[in-house]
Write an enzyme that holds these catalytic residues in place. Sequence first.
Site, PDB file in Angstrom:
ATOM      1  N   GLU A 221       0.834  -1.214   0.000  1.00 40.12           N
ATOM      2  CA  GLU A 221       0.000   0.000   0.000  1.00 40.12           C
ATOM      3  C   GLU A 221       0.866   1.260   0.000  1.00 40.12           C
ATOM      4  O   GLU A 221       1.818   1.370   0.759  1.00 40.12           O
ATOM      5  CB  GLU A 221      -0.948   0.016   1.212  1.00 40.12           C
ATOM      6  CG  GLU A 221      -1.943  -1.138   1.247  1.00 40.12           C
ATOM      7  CD  GLU A 221      -2.964  -1.128   0.098  1.00 40.12           C
ATOM      8  OE1 GLU A 221      -3.066  -0.105  -0.606  1.00 40.12           O
ATOM      9  OE2 GLU A 221      -3.623  -2.159  -0.089  1.00 40.12           O
TER      10      GLU A 221
ATOM     11  N   CYS B  45      -8.425  -1.629   7.740  1.00 36.99           N
ATOM     12  CA  CYS B  45      -7.004  -1.619   7.360  1.00 36.99           C
ATOM     13  C   CYS B  45      -6.517  -0.207   7.071  1.00 36.99           C
ATOM     14  O   CYS B  45      -5.455   0.210   7.541  1.00 36.99           O
ATOM     15  CB  CYS B  45      -6.752  -2.527   6.160  1.00 36.99           C
ATOM     16  SG  CYS B  45      -6.927  -4.275   6.594  1.00 36.99           S
TER      17      CYS B  45
ATOM     18  N   HIS C 197      -1.348  -5.604   2.063  1.00 37.54           N
ATOM     19  CA  HIS C 197      -2.558  -6.436   1.966  1.00 37.54           C
ATOM     20  C   HIS C 197      -2.198  -7.770   1.312  1.00 37.54           C
ATOM     21  O   HIS C 197      -1.452  -7.798   0.331  1.00 37.54           O
ATOM     22  CB  HIS C 197      -3.617  -5.738   1.106  1.00 37.54           C
ATOM     23  CG  HIS C 197      -4.656  -5.007   1.898  1.00 37.54           C
ATOM     24  ND1 HIS C 197      -4.907  -3.665   1.739  1.00 37.54           N
ATOM     25  CD2 HIS C 197      -5.523  -5.436   2.862  1.00 37.54           C
ATOM     26  CE1 HIS C 197      -5.880  -3.309   2.563  1.00 37.54           C
ATOM     27  NE2 HIS C 197      -6.274  -4.359   3.260  1.00 37.54           N
TER      28      HIS C 197
HETATM   29  N1  PCA Z   1      -8.701  -6.689   6.163  1.00 35.85           N
HETATM   30  C1  PCA Z   1      -9.685  -5.630   6.326  1.00 35.85           C
HETATM   31  C2  PCA Z   1      -9.697  -5.338   7.810  1.00 35.85           C
HETATM   32  C3  PCA Z   1      -9.022  -6.498   8.465  1.00 35.85           C
HETATM   33  C4  PCA Z   1      -8.351  -7.219   7.373  1.00 35.85           C
HETATM   34  O1  PCA Z   1      -7.589  -8.185   7.490  1.00 35.85           O
HETATM   35  C5  PCA Z   1      -9.431  -4.412   5.441  1.00 35.85           C
HETATM   36  O2  PCA Z   1      -8.873  -4.563   4.335  1.00 35.85           O
HETATM   37  O3  PCA Z   1      -9.798  -3.298   5.806  1.00 35.85           O
END
Ligand code: PCA
Length: 202
Positions: A79, A142, A167
Site C-alpha cells: 500500500e 485496514c 494487503h
Molecule cells: N482486512 C480488512 C480489515 C481487516 C483485514 O484483514 C481491510 O482490508 O480493511
Amino acid sequence: MKKVLITGFEPFGGELINPSYEAIKNINRSHVDCELFILEVPTEFYTSSKLVIESIHKIEPDVVILVGQAGGRKEISIERVAINIDDSNVPDNRGIKPIDNPISVFGESAYFSTLPIKKILESLKKEFIPAGISNSAGTYVCNHLMYSILHELKDRELNHIQAGFIHVPYIPDQTYNKQNLFSLDLNIITRALEIIIQSTLD
Ligand code: PCA
C-alpha cells in the site's frame, strides 16, 4: 539489532481465519535479521489503532509493518497511501459501521507509507512472488489502522520509525467453497513478508 513490529488481523466477515495473522505467526525468525515482535489486532476500527499505538510506545520498534487480508486481490499489495476517512458498508467485529467519518479532525488528508515500497516490490519480483503497488487501502479497518499509525508517528515526531501496510490475498483454505476466487499459498505469503522485512532493513 533492529526491532520490527509486525501485526495481523483477527478473522472478520464470517471467515474462520485471517491469512495476515496466519502468515505473521509462520515467519521463520532465522530468515530475518531483527528482533521480531508479532501482534494480533482486532478487526475493529478504534481498538485496532489503540492497541498498535500502545505497542509502538512500549516496544519502540524501528519498523512497523501492518498486514491485512484483501480477499479477491491477486497479488501481495504494497500500500502506498492511507486516507483520512472511515467509510464502511459492513460492520467491524464490534458492530461499528462508520459512514464518511474523518479518522482525525486535525490530521492530513492522507499519509504515505514510509516503507521503501519500490525496493520491496523489486525484491518480491526477484523471488517470483506476485506483487504490486496499491494506491488504495480501502476505507475499512485496514486503511484506518494504516492512517492512524502514520498520523501518530508524524504527530509525535517519531520520523525515524518506518511504517506501512501490506494487503495479502486469501489462502486456499478460504476459497475452496467460493467460486473463481484467487488464493495464494500461506507459505508464499509468509515468504513474502520475510522478504518485505528484510528488504526494509537492508
Ligand atoms: N482486512 C480488512 C480489515 C481487516 C483485514 O484483514 C481491510 O482490508 O480493511
